[in-house]
Every structure is written in structure tokens, then in C-alpha cells.
Design a protein around this motif. Structure first.
Motif, PDB file in Angstrom:
ATOM      1  N   SER A 140       0.810  -1.210   0.000  1.00  0.00           N
ATOM      2  CA  SER A 140       0.000   0.000   0.000  1.00  0.00           C
ATOM      3  C   SER A 140       0.847   1.265   0.000  1.00  0.00           C
ATOM      4  N   ARG A 151      -7.961  -7.285  13.983  1.00  0.00           N
ATOM      5  CA  ARG A 151      -8.680  -7.490  12.720  1.00  0.00           C
ATOM      6  C   ARG A 151      -9.858  -8.445  12.914  1.00  0.00           C
ATOM      7  N   ASP A 176      -2.079  -4.955   3.894  1.00  0.00           N
ATOM      8  CA  ASP A 176      -2.133  -4.621   5.324  1.00  0.00           C
ATOM      9  C   ASP A 176      -1.055  -5.378   6.096  1.00  0.00           C
ATOM     10  N   GLN A 216       2.101  -3.833   8.273  1.00  0.00           N
ATOM     11  CA  GLN A 216       2.374  -4.162   9.668  1.00  0.00           C
ATOM     12  C   GLN A 216       3.830  -4.571   9.866  1.00  0.00           C
TER      13      GLN A 216
END
Length: 599
Positions: A367, A596, A569, A573
Motif C-alpha cells: 500500500s 482485525r 495490510d 504491519q
């Protein structure tokens, strides 16, 4: 003071409100103290290690090299770490934000490790062996000061700062000779192989002379804005510094190593043959893996991984229709001209083409993309023979200096085209370039997490990045997939060979034979690898241990999150809080999984 004022006003505030305000103040105080500690610790580290500041673009100490290798340096570094630990332990971790709890854990781990490495009994095994052919100052510093490295050459002040650093460099060479003499007296010495390699490296730089020296390059390419008079003066001063300073210091070090040190250097290559070597190697295993593993556990893990990867290689051999044995397939890959690069420029451009293919798919997995550009170069001649197959040099935090992926073009007939895609994934994108640049560009992280390193994390990430070949559309050619397996095999063999050399007494030739028997590496490549492990024990263990940890926590997240799992994601992390010890990383991912699942 803030807390005292709050408590004094207890009668003026409703109890529930007071408790909330008091708790908030305590938390703010704890997080503020942690931030202050991190800042002040970082300032001290930059003062002690000026080159680290220059790599960041901080020029406050650019006129000095530092006192690395001296008693003053080691004493100051130890005292700073002990103060940092005492201050850290005074902060209530439970009062910190979740992100700062991670930072607390990383800082504690690194500070404890620093203290252990600076104990007098440990320095007696390390400081007295100040130079090797892989991480010696003489290998790193010429490139740094060449005008193509991290040191800037934009102003007259930049050029004069470089001259001042050169004077410190000459002193550092003489400090190294002093440390070597201490080791001779205590019986803690380098292997003859390492010493001979260093002598060869020094000879290559001495033979460059003055105007052919890597150190002379900055005055061959002055930037606009430097006057003719300054150019003339600086050119003369650079020549004099080389002629009267650096080159004579190199000769002193070379002659000392050749005439005095080499005769008493050890014959055995591994630390098992060095006084105190077993204690040092046990520490290096823990330091590089960040786990409490023994050399024997690492060795057995390596053997099991080698066997597993060999089965995958057999599948490739069958797929391409090669009818001989796996060993014969290795020899075919090792020797057939169609798998060899023809020239350096073509080799370089082929890496850039691979980079464009990766860029086309990278956002499917990530991302956040680094702002820092990536440049690709082959190693300079003075260091290519003893360098690894590839490496990464960080850019600057502001992105103005690119990150550099170096590949080895020494002895081109010994190099293989088959490993290019996997090497790019490891050193370039999404490997070290992403891992290092994204941390540096994240100004919200404390400096030690932006710019620091944990070998198991950084090299584990590089190897993990290689495992993303399928997701990124790479290694569709079976020979490139074989190259990927080759690189994974290399990291598995490292577990076997490094522990074999330093804990079991393997010889250089025994280690080379093992690598040739389990891969298609050329003898040149296998020799450079083995001599690397001899020079820097334990570092090679980090890759596979780190990768297996990252892969394991990813598999756990995929299993527990199911449709909620998003690789972008997950990678955020792993990457966006800088380099973490393996236990800290695993705890972070566990917390992320729980959050999550609850969302």
C-alpha cells in the motif's frame, strides 16, 4: 510537576473526571519521557558515530570520522547504553501507547545487546580483530568518500570536510594496527585467509596511486559554483593527502599485516580454532537471529531446509526435461554459456528491465511505495572480487540520494543470468529498498527505528521478498524459478556451513565442496561466500531464520483472518515500524490479528 498540580486540585474536580485526567497525564508523561530518551540517545549516537549522521543528511559532525576503535569510543558507547537502559527501565511500559510499547521493546533489546557486545571480555575477542576483507573500514570508506557515495560534494565546505575526515581515517588505520598488536599479545588473531585477503585489497588501492585513486575522484568532477582558484587548491590538497597520508598509512598497515601479523595468524578458519571463539560464536548466533538458538539447532535447521529445497530443484530438473542427475543439472547450469551474461552494460540493463516488470505489479502487494528512487550499479573493481553477489546501500531520508542495489560483475563467466530476478527482489523492490527506505521516510518513528537495523529482520525480509515471486509475476521461466530456489538454497546452506565452520571445525575446502554439491553456484561464487562466513561469523544465519519467522506469522494471519487477510495490510504491519527483533515482530502481528478479527 504537572501531576503534582493535578493532585493539588483534587477538591475542585469531580472524582471521575479527575481520575481520567490523572490517567491521561500519567500516560502523556510516560510517552513524553520515552520520546525524550529516544531523542537524547540518538543525539549521543550521532556524536559518537558521525558517518551515521552523514548518511541521514545531517552535516553537524561532517568534519570528523569519529574515534571508532579507541578506548574512549568503547567506554563512551558503553556508558551511554547503560544510562539509556537505566532511564528506560524507569518508564512504566504499561502507560505507553501500543506503538510506543513496540518501540520500548525494540530499544530495550538493542540496548541490552549493545551492552553485552561492549563488555571488556567481549571486546577482548572483537576489538583486537578490527579489520577483515568484508566489513573493514578500507572496504567501506573509499566508496563513501568517492563522490558517488553518501558523503556530499556540493560545496567547498563539503570538500574540506572530506579532507578532515581523511586525516581521521589515517589515525583509524594506525588504531587498527595497535588493536591487532593487542590481539597478537593475547593470542586472539584473525585467520591467515582473512589477512591475505585484506593484504590483496590494500595492494589494489595502493597500486591505484594518487590520480587513479578512488579517493581522488571528487576533484575530477567538481560541481558548478566552485571557483577555479578553489578547484586548483583543493586538487593539490587532495593529492597531498593521498600522497602523504592515506597511501603511506595503507603501506604501514599492509607491511605490518604481511611481515608481523600474518606469521602469527591462525591456520584454522573458524572461531572454534580461536581462543574464546566458542563464547563469541554463541553470542553471534543470538545476536544475528535475535532468538535463543544454539549453533547445533541452527545446523540441524539448515540440513532440513537443504533437503526440502533439493526436492523442489528435482521438480524443476524434471520439468525442463533434463535427463541427468541433479548434480549434473547443477553443472549444466554452472557451465552452459547461454546462462551467462555477455557484458557488464547488458547485465546492468537487464536488471533495470526486471525492475520495470516488478513495478507493474508491486501495488497489488504493498500500500505504500518508497519515495526514494532506486539505482542499480555493479561493484567497483577495488572490491568486487571479495564482495557478495549483491548488496544494498541506503539512500537519504529526503529521497534526494537514491538507494543503490549493487550486483557483482566480477569474473562474468562465473555469474548466472538465472538468479537475476530473485536477487533483484531481495536487494531492490520489494526487498531491502522497501524495508530500509520506508522506515527512513517515516518521520513518526524514533530515529533508532528509522535508521537502525536488526539483521534477522532486514535479511529475513530480503529473503521473504524473494518468496513473493509468484504474486509479483516473476520467475515464470523455469530457469529463473531455479535461480530463486538457488538463492533460497544458498540461505539454507549458510545455516549449515556457517555453523560447520565456526562450531564444528569445517575447513574452507570442505565448506566450498558442500555448497558446490548442493547448488549450481560457480566455484568463484562459492569461494567468495565461504570466505565471507569466515570473515564475519554468524551474520549469514539471519536470512533463513528471519524469513521462516515472517513466513510463519503470515501463514498464521492467513489462517486466522481468512477473507479478512489483505497482503497489503500485512506487509504494512511488518514494514512500517522499522526493523524489529523476531519476538517483537511476532507479538505485533498477533495483536494485529486479534484487532482485525474483532473489527
Amino acid at each position: 510537576m504537572r501531576l503534582a498540580l493535578l493532585l493539588a486540585s483534587v477538591a475542585l474536580v469531580a472524582p471521575a473526571t479527575l481520575l481520567a485526567q490523572t490517567a491521561a497525564a500519567i500516560q502523556a508523561d510516560a510517552n513524553g519521557e520515552l520520546k525524550k530518551l529516544f531523542h537524547e540517545s540518538d543525539e549521543e549516537q550521532l556524536r559518537l558515530n558521525p558517518l551515521s549522521a552523514i548518511f541521514r543528511g545531517d552535516m553537524r559532525y561532517a568534519d570528523r570520522l569519529g574515534e571508532f576503535g579507541t578506548d574512549a569510543y568503547y567506554n563512551a558507547s558503553r556508558a551511554a547504553a547503560e544510562r539509556d537502559l537505566q532511564r528506560l527501565r524507569a518508564i512504566d511500559r504499561a502507560r505507553l501507547t501500543p506503538t510506543n510499547q513496540i518501540a520500548y521493546d525494540v530499544f530495550e533489546f538493542q540496548t541490552l545487546d549493545t551492552i553485552e557486545s561492549l563488555k571488556p571480555e567481549m571486546l577482548a575477542l572483537t576489538a583486537v580483530r578490527p579489520v577483515d576483507h568484508f566489513f573493514g573500514f578500507h572496504v567501506f570508506y573509499p566508496g563513501f568518500a568517492s563522490g558517488k557515495g553518501a558523503a556530499p560534494f556540493k560545496t567547498v565546505q563539503d570538500y574540506e570536510n572530506n579532507l578532515k575526515r581523511h586525516r581521521d581515517y589515517v589515525k583509524a588505520i594506525d588504531v587498527a594496527i595497535m588493536r591487532f598488536r593487542q590481539g597478537m599479545a593475547s593470542g586472539v588473531v584473525q585467520p591467515k585467509l582473512v589477512v591475505n585477503n585484506v593484504i590483496d585489497q590494500l595492494n589494489l588501492q595502493i597500486d591505484q596511486g594518487v590520480e587513479g585513486s578512488t579517493f581522488y575522484l571528487p576533484v575530477k568532477a567538481f560541481p558548478d559554483g566552485i571557483s577555479a582558484a578553489d578547484r586548483t587548491r583543493l586538487t593539490a590538497e587532495y593529492a597531498a593527502t593521498l600522497k602523504d597520508g592515506i597511501l603511506p598509512a595503507y603501506v604501514r598497515l599492509r607491511d605490518f599485516l604481511k611481515n608481523e601479523y600474518l606469521p602469527v595468524a591462525r591456520e584454522g578458519h573458524g572461531l572454534v580454532h580461536m581462543k574464546g571463539g566458542d563464547k563469541l560464536y554463541a553470542y553471534l548466533v543470538r545476536n544475528n537471529t535475535t532468538l535463543d538458538m544454539t549453533p547445533e539447532q541452527v545446523h540441524q535447521l539448515g540440513l532440513s531446509e537443504v533437503a526440502r529445497i533439493k526436492n523442489d530443484m528435482e521438480a524443476i530438473r524434471t520439468r525442463v526435461g533434463f535427463t541427468g542427475t541433479l548434480s549434473q543439472f547443477f553443472e549444466h547450469l554452472r557451465t552452459d554459456a547461454k546462462f551467462k551474461p555477455k557484458d557488464r552494460e547488458g547485465y546492468l540493463q537487464a536488471y533495470y528491465a526486471i525492475g520495470k516488470r516488478v513495478d507493474a505489479r508491486i501495488r497489488e502487494q504493498f500500500s505504500t511505495i518508497p519515495k526514494t528512487p532506486l539505482e542499480i550499479r555493479y561493484y567497483e573493481p577495488y572490491r568486487e572480487k571479495t564482495s557478495a553477489g549483491g548488496s544494498y546501500e541506503p539512500g537519504s531520508p529526503d529521497g534526494k540520494r537514491p538507494g543503490v542495489f549493487y550486483f557483482n560483475a566480477y569474473d562474468l563467466p562465473s555469474r548466472s543470468l538465472n538468479g537475476m530476478e530473485t536477487l533483484y527482489l531481495h536487494e531492490g523492490a520489494p526487498g531491502h529498498h522497501f524495508q530500509i527506505a520506508l522506515a527512513m521516510e517515516n518521520a513518526e518513528l524514533p530515529a533508532f527505528m528509522r535508521f537502525g537495523g536488526v539483521t534477522a529482520y532486514s535479511e529475513g525480509w530480503g529473503l521473504y521478498a524473494e518468496q513473493l515471486w509468484k504474486e509479483l509475476g516473476m520467475e515464470t521461466d523455469p530457469y529463473q524459478r531455479m535461480g530463486g530456489l538457488q538463492d533460497e538454497m544458498l540461505r539454507a546452506m549458510r545455516l549449515v556451513v556457517d555453523t560447520g565452520i565456526h562450531a564444528k571445525g569445517w575447513t574452507r575446502d570442505q565448506a566450498i565442496a558442500y555448497m558446490l554439491g548442493n547448488s549450481s553456484m560457480s566455484r568463484t561464487e562459492a569461494t567468495a561466500e565461504v570466505e565471507r562466513y569466515i570473515a564475519i561469523p554468524g551474520q549469514a544465519l539471519a536470512y533463513k531464520v528471519g524469513q521462516l519467522t515472517i513466513s510463519r506469522v503470515k501463514a498464521k494471519a492467513q489462517k486466522e483472518l481468512g477473507a479478512k487477510f489483505d497482503p497489503r495490510d500485512f506487509h504494512a504491519q511488518v514494514l512500517m515500524t522499522g526493523a524489529l527483533p523476531m519476538a517483537v515482530l511476532e507479538k505485533k502481528i498477533d495483536n494485529w490479528i486479534a484487532a482485525r478479527k474483532a473489527a
